[in-house]
Design a protein around this motif. Structure first.
Motif, PDB file in Angstrom:
ATOM      1  N   SER A 105       0.784  -1.217   0.000  1.00  0.00           N
ATOM      2  CA  SER A 105       0.000   0.000   0.000  1.00  0.00           C
ATOM      3  C   SER A 105       0.819   1.273   0.000  1.00  0.00           C
ATOM      4  O   SER A 105       0.268   2.349  -0.130  1.00  0.00           O
ATOM      5  N   ALA A 106       2.119   1.220   0.176  1.00  0.00           N
ATOM      6  CA  ALA A 106       2.891   2.449   0.230  1.00  0.00           C
ATOM      7  C   ALA A 106       3.329   2.863  -1.167  1.00  0.00           C
ATOM      8  O   ALA A 106       3.111   2.163  -2.147  1.00  0.00           O
ATOM      9  N   VAL A 107       3.936   4.037  -1.227  1.00  0.00           N
ATOM     10  CA  VAL A 107       4.389   4.572  -2.502  1.00  0.00           C
ATOM     11  C   VAL A 107       5.394   3.625  -3.150  1.00  0.00           C
ATOM     12  O   VAL A 107       6.316   3.145  -2.510  1.00  0.00           O
ATOM     13  N   GLN A 108       5.173   3.310  -4.424  1.00  0.00           N
ATOM     14  CA  GLN A 108       6.135   2.535  -5.181  1.00  0.00           C
ATOM     15  C   GLN A 108       6.731   3.459  -6.227  1.00  0.00           C
ATOM     16  O   GLN A 108       6.054   3.899  -7.137  1.00  0.00           O
ATOM     17  N   SER A 109       7.982   3.807  -6.095  1.00  0.00           N
ATOM     18  CA  SER A 109       8.591   4.769  -6.986  1.00  0.00           C
ATOM     19  C   SER A 109      10.062   4.475  -7.124  1.00  0.00           C
ATOM     20  O   SER A 109      10.695   3.917  -6.220  1.00  0.00           O
ATOM     21  N   ALA A 110      10.614   4.868  -8.275  1.00  0.00           N
ATOM     22  CA  ALA A 110      12.054   4.736  -8.477  1.00  0.00           C
ATOM     23  C   ALA A 110      12.795   5.770  -7.654  1.00  0.00           C
ATOM     24  O   ALA A 110      13.998   5.647  -7.421  1.00  0.00           O
ATOM     25  N   TYR A 111      12.085   6.804  -7.196  1.00  0.00           N
ATOM     26  CA  TYR A 111      12.697   7.884  -6.429  1.00  0.00           C
ATOM     27  C   TYR A 111      12.287   7.807  -4.962  1.00  0.00           C
ATOM     28  O   TYR A 111      11.170   7.408  -4.639  1.00  0.00           O
ATOM     29  N   LYS A 112      13.187   8.215  -4.102  1.00  0.00           N
ATOM     30  CA  LYS A 112      12.867   8.334  -2.685  1.00  0.00           C
ATOM     31  C   LYS A 112      12.188   9.668  -2.459  1.00  0.00           C
ATOM     32  O   LYS A 112      12.632  10.697  -2.950  1.00  0.00           O
ATOM     33  N   MET A 113      11.103   9.627  -1.731  1.00  0.00           N
ATOM     34  CA  MET A 113      10.396  10.847  -1.349  1.00  0.00           C
ATOM     35  C   MET A 113      10.382  10.902   0.165  1.00  0.00           C
ATOM     36  O   MET A 113       9.621  10.187   0.828  1.00  0.00           O
ATOM     37  N   VAL A 114      11.281  11.714   0.706  1.00  0.00           N
ATOM     38  CA  VAL A 114      11.538  11.762   2.139  1.00  0.00           C
ATOM     39  C   VAL A 114      10.891  13.010   2.722  1.00  0.00           C
ATOM     40  O   VAL A 114      11.042  14.109   2.175  1.00  0.00           O
ATOM     41  N   GLY A 115      10.177  12.851   3.806  1.00  0.00           N
ATOM     42  CA  GLY A 115       9.580  13.996   4.489  1.00  0.00           C
ATOM     43  C   GLY A 115      10.047  14.057   5.931  1.00  0.00           C
ATOM     44  O   GLY A 115      10.060  13.031   6.627  1.00  0.00           O
ATOM     45  N   TYR A 116      10.457  15.234   6.372  1.00  0.00           N
ATOM     46  CA  TYR A 116      10.781  15.429   7.787  1.00  0.00           C
ATOM     47  C   TYR A 116       9.518  15.821   8.543  1.00  0.00           C
ATOM     48  O   TYR A 116       8.721  16.639   8.069  1.00  0.00           O
ATOM     49  N   TYR A 117       9.364  15.223   9.718  1.00  0.00           N
ATOM     50  CA  TYR A 117       8.314  15.628  10.653  1.00  0.00           C
ATOM     51  C   TYR A 117       8.997  16.010  11.959  1.00  0.00           C
ATOM     52  O   TYR A 117       9.770  15.219  12.507  1.00  0.00           O
ATOM     53  N   THR A 118       8.718  17.196  12.454  1.00  0.00           N
ATOM     54  CA  THR A 118       9.395  17.673  13.660  1.00  0.00           C
ATOM     55  C   THR A 118       8.536  17.459  14.904  1.00  0.00           C
ATOM     56  O   THR A 118       7.304  17.553  14.836  1.00  0.00           O
ATOM     57  N   SER A 119       9.198  17.191  16.006  1.00  0.00           N
ATOM     58  CA  SER A 119       8.466  16.961  17.261  1.00  0.00           C
ATOM     59  C   SER A 119       7.649  18.175  17.658  1.00  0.00           C
ATOM     60  O   SER A 119       6.562  18.049  18.228  1.00  0.00           O
ATOM     61  N   TRP A 120       8.147  19.374  17.335  1.00  0.00           N
ATOM     62  CA  TRP A 120       7.435  20.582  17.741  1.00  0.00           C
ATOM     63  C   TRP A 120       6.211  20.865  16.886  1.00  0.00           C
ATOM     64  O   TRP A 120       5.411  21.737  17.208  1.00  0.00           O
ATOM     65  N   SER A 121       6.047  20.136  15.798  1.00  0.00           N
ATOM     66  CA  SER A 121       4.837  20.313  14.981  1.00  0.00           C
ATOM     67  C   SER A 121       3.584  19.988  15.772  1.00  0.00           C
ATOM     68  O   SER A 121       2.504  20.531  15.500  1.00  0.00           O
ATOM     69  N   THR A 122       3.736  19.085  16.740  1.00  0.00           N
ATOM     70  CA  THR A 122       2.570  18.676  17.525  1.00  0.00           C
ATOM     71  C   THR A 122       1.986  19.841  18.308  1.00  0.00           C
ATOM     72  O   THR A 122       0.792  19.874  18.585  1.00  0.00           O
ATOM     73  N   TYR A 123       2.826  20.842  18.658  1.00  0.00           N
ATOM     74  CA  TYR A 123       2.345  21.989  19.425  1.00  0.00           C
ATOM     75  C   TYR A 123       1.596  22.988  18.544  1.00  0.00           C
ATOM     76  O   TYR A 123       0.865  23.836  19.056  1.00  0.00           O
ATOM     77  N   SER A 124       1.811  22.915  17.246  1.00  0.00           N
ATOM     78  CA  SER A 124       1.058  23.772  16.317  1.00  0.00           C
ATOM     79  C   SER A 124      -0.095  23.000  15.696  1.00  0.00           C
ATOM     80  O   SER A 124      -0.651  23.401  14.663  1.00  0.00           O
ATOM     81  N   ASN A 125      -0.423  21.864  16.299  1.00  0.00           N
ATOM     82  CA  ASN A 125      -1.582  21.041  15.925  1.00  0.00           C
ATOM     83  C   ASN A 125      -1.444  20.402  14.551  1.00  0.00           C
ATOM     84  O   ASN A 125      -2.436  20.131  13.888  1.00  0.00           O
ATOM     85  N   PHE A 126      -0.206  20.145  14.126  1.00  0.00           N
ATOM     86  CA  PHE A 126      -0.001  19.273  12.976  1.00  0.00           C
ATOM     87  C   PHE A 126       0.521  17.956  13.532  1.00  0.00           C
ATOM     88  O   PHE A 126       1.679  17.854  13.941  1.00  0.00           O
ATOM     89  N   GLN A 127      -0.363  16.964  13.587  1.00  0.00           N
ATOM     90  CA  GLN A 127      -0.059  15.716  14.265  1.00  0.00           C
ATOM     91  C   GLN A 127       0.397  14.652  13.273  1.00  0.00           C
ATOM     92  O   GLN A 127       0.261  14.812  12.053  1.00  0.00           O
TER      93      GLN A 127
END
Length: 602
Positions: A233-255
């Protein structure tokens, strides 16, 4: 004389043969009828009876048809063991019910000969209480794509819900696992979310649930049972698509639940710290492992974002998660960690223990920076250059030793600076053999440390730049390649933010001008909501660098948009790079830029 004797004999003979004829006819007819009756078989029972909607006065039912589709002419609907309706479809709505009352239902199939199947599964339904202000009425969950049988889906699907009173809706929550896992919470229309079917439930039922809250905090909910195939079910791609998620995002209500993992292959959680004894340590213990969460009552050894990441991976099992260590703020102890074989061994083992405990797939080392640079309190040594290589080598060896035991692949990556100094202070040609790939931080080329306004992430150099020794994304990529890093191990940085400068001299539309204050970062979501075509801002395009900027006569904003992202994804393809890395996901919550990257590289 015996008159009529001959006549009587003829009559009796006739009567005898007539009786024999009747008996033969009777038994022949009985035999044929009995045979015909015994050949008839009752249809198979309907299955998977379920509710698709419940109100205080009605219940909507649906079921899977009898497998004897050829002979079945309809279905009988039973309520409390009595037939209340007949239908030729596999759906039926029962009306005129009493609020706050429990009813039982089952279904039977019938064929043209009158044969009746055994009953389906029995379900019990309790109608809700009547309230003065009715809870929002929720339409059926729409699942797309839907296979020809109307219920079997696989891979990534889209869930959407319609509500009859959109103006009164305050929140919509999408759940999988029958409410066990919160997929996403939305507070504005359209109420739609992408979600991947869970292959950990092979060829089985998954119950998707939507809960809708109105402004009076009343709740309506509807469930949909979906038969799913065991597929990736995950992305199948020849390229890596990397996303950073920061711990402090939780305080701005992006969970964590707000992350659309259908569009990324790797998720880096930033950041872990380094303890005084030279081991990886939690960066924010409350956000990482202590924060309460909704949607799951399972007792776990830890909670917070780390647990939510493990739940996210249950829906996206091909998603890889990495813990990023260090960053700008927490790089001061790297030199000590890398100093000796003993310190490197201790740190490497702690990384392995950490990712195995919290369910990560690898570690991302973000040392800012070896030898020189970074925060003023950083420890820097000339031998950092060689020791950085030895540290990554030790981590790789430690992870590989564990892989030999459990067969699991553990990932090692680094975040690399985009300037000449980083290349000069590291052994990129040696480092590359120990990492799966390098996240090249191709952003922050200009900011508050400069005396002039400039571009945050220019793809190419501008010949008219007022900066001495101007630099670009292209320069950084070529620098790594020239220093022995294979192109396919370079994952190019994509900023989901820009930089704003204040009190800018009103010349050249603000580009390469002096300013007073600013240089701070600003999210793309903020730019889109408050700057684009607002407050006198005009969009300009730097033809050589292939990036836009905004200017209103006083404020200058350098950023990336769909056009510049398109040039950058084309550059990734033309150079044969490994993919794109986005810093960071909370700055583009509507996935405007992230979706462009995904669609270009998928």
């Amino acid at each position: 004389m015996k008159p009529h004797v001959h006549h009587l004999k003829k009559h009796n003979g006739f009567r005898f043969f007539f009786i024999i004829f009747l008996l033969v006819s009777y038994f022949t007819t009985y035999s044929v009828t009995e045979a015909a009756t015994s050949d008839r078989k009752a249809p198979t029972a309907p299955t998977n009876l379920r509710t698709t909607g419940i109100t205080s006065s009605s219940v909507s039912l649906a079921w899977t048809s009898s497998t004897d589709n050829v002979g079945v002419t309809g279905y009988d609907v039973f309520q409390n063991n009595k037939v209340i309706g007949k239908t030729t479809s596999t759906q039926y709505t029962v009306n005129n019910l009493t609020a706050n009352t429990t009813y039982s239902y089952f279904i039977k199939a019938r064929d043209a000969s009158g044969n009746i199947s055994s009953s389906s599964n029995i379900i019990k339904v309790t109608t809700p209480k009547v309230v003065t202000d009715l809870a929002p009425q929720v339409g059926n969950i729409q699942v797309s794509p839907i296979a020809s049988d109307g219920k079997t889906v696989s891979g990534t699907v889209t869930l959407s819900v319609s509500a009859s009173d959109d103006k009164g809706i305050s929140k919509v929550e999408f759940y999988s696992s029958n409410g066990g896992y919160l997929i996403k919470s939305l507070t504005s229309a359209p109420y739609s979310v992408s979600w991947a079917t869970n292959p950990w439930v092979p060829d089985g039922e998954q119950i998707l649930k939507v809960v809708v809250y109105d402004t009076a905090n009343q709740i309506a909910q509807v469930s949909r049972t979906v038969i799913v195939k065991n597929t990736v079910s995950a992305v199948q791609s020849a390229y890596k698509m990397v996303g950073y998620y920061t711990s402090w995002s939780t305080y701005s209500n992006f969970q964590v639940a707000n992350i659309d993992a259908s569009q990324i292959t790797h998720l880096n959680y930033a950041f872990a710290n380094i303890s005084t004894d030279g081991k990886i340590a939690l960066g924010d213990s409350w956000a990482d492992v202590e924060k309460p969460f909704s949607g799951d009552t399972t007792t776990q050894p830890y909670k917070g974002n780390f647990y939510q990441l493990t739940k996210l991976k249950q829906s996206y099992p091909n998603l890889k998660t990495l813990i990023s260590v260090g960053g700008w703020t927490w790089s001061e102890k790297f030199s000590d960690v890398a100093l000796t074989d003993q310190s490197r061994t201790i740190f490497a083992q702690s990384c392995l223990d950490f990712i195995r405990k919290y369910g990560f797939d690898g570690v991302d080392i973000d040392w800012e920076y070896p030898v020189a640079g970074g925060e003023p309190d950083n420890v820097n040594r000339p031998e950092d250059k060689q020791n950085f290589t030895l540290l990554i080598k030790k981590i790789r060896e430690t992870f590989d030793a564990q892989s030999a035991v459990d067969g699991k692949k553990y990932i090692v990556t680094i975040a690399g600076g985009a300037g000449r100094s980083f290349a000069a202070n590291t052994e990129l040609n040696l480092l590359q053999q120990y990492v799966d790939y390098m996240n090249l931080m191709t952003y922050d080329f200009h900011g508050e440390w400069d005396t002039l306004t400039g571009m945050n992430a220019p793809l190419y150099r501008d010949p008219e730049s007022k900066f001495t020794g101007e630099w670009s994304v292209q320069d950084a990529v070529q620098l790594y390649i020239n220093n022995g890093v294979p192109a396919n191990k370079i994952v190019m940085g994509m900023p989901l933010y820009g930089r704003i400068f204040n009190q800018v001299t009103n010349l050249n539309n603000g580009l390469y001008q002096s300013y007073s204050g600013g240089g701070s970062s600003i999210s793309y979501a903020n730019i889109e909501a408050n700057y684009l075509n607002k407050n006198g801002f005009m969009r300009y395009w730097e033809t050589d660098s292939k990036v836009p900027w905004l200017f209103n006569g006083s404020q200058f904003v350098s950023y990336d948009d769909l056009e510049s992202i398109g040039y950058k994804t084309s550059f990734i393809k033309s150079m044969g790079l490994g993919g794109a890395v986005m810093w960071e996901l909370s700055q583009d919550p509507n996935k405007v830029l992230a979706s462009k990257i995904y669609n270009d590289l998928k």
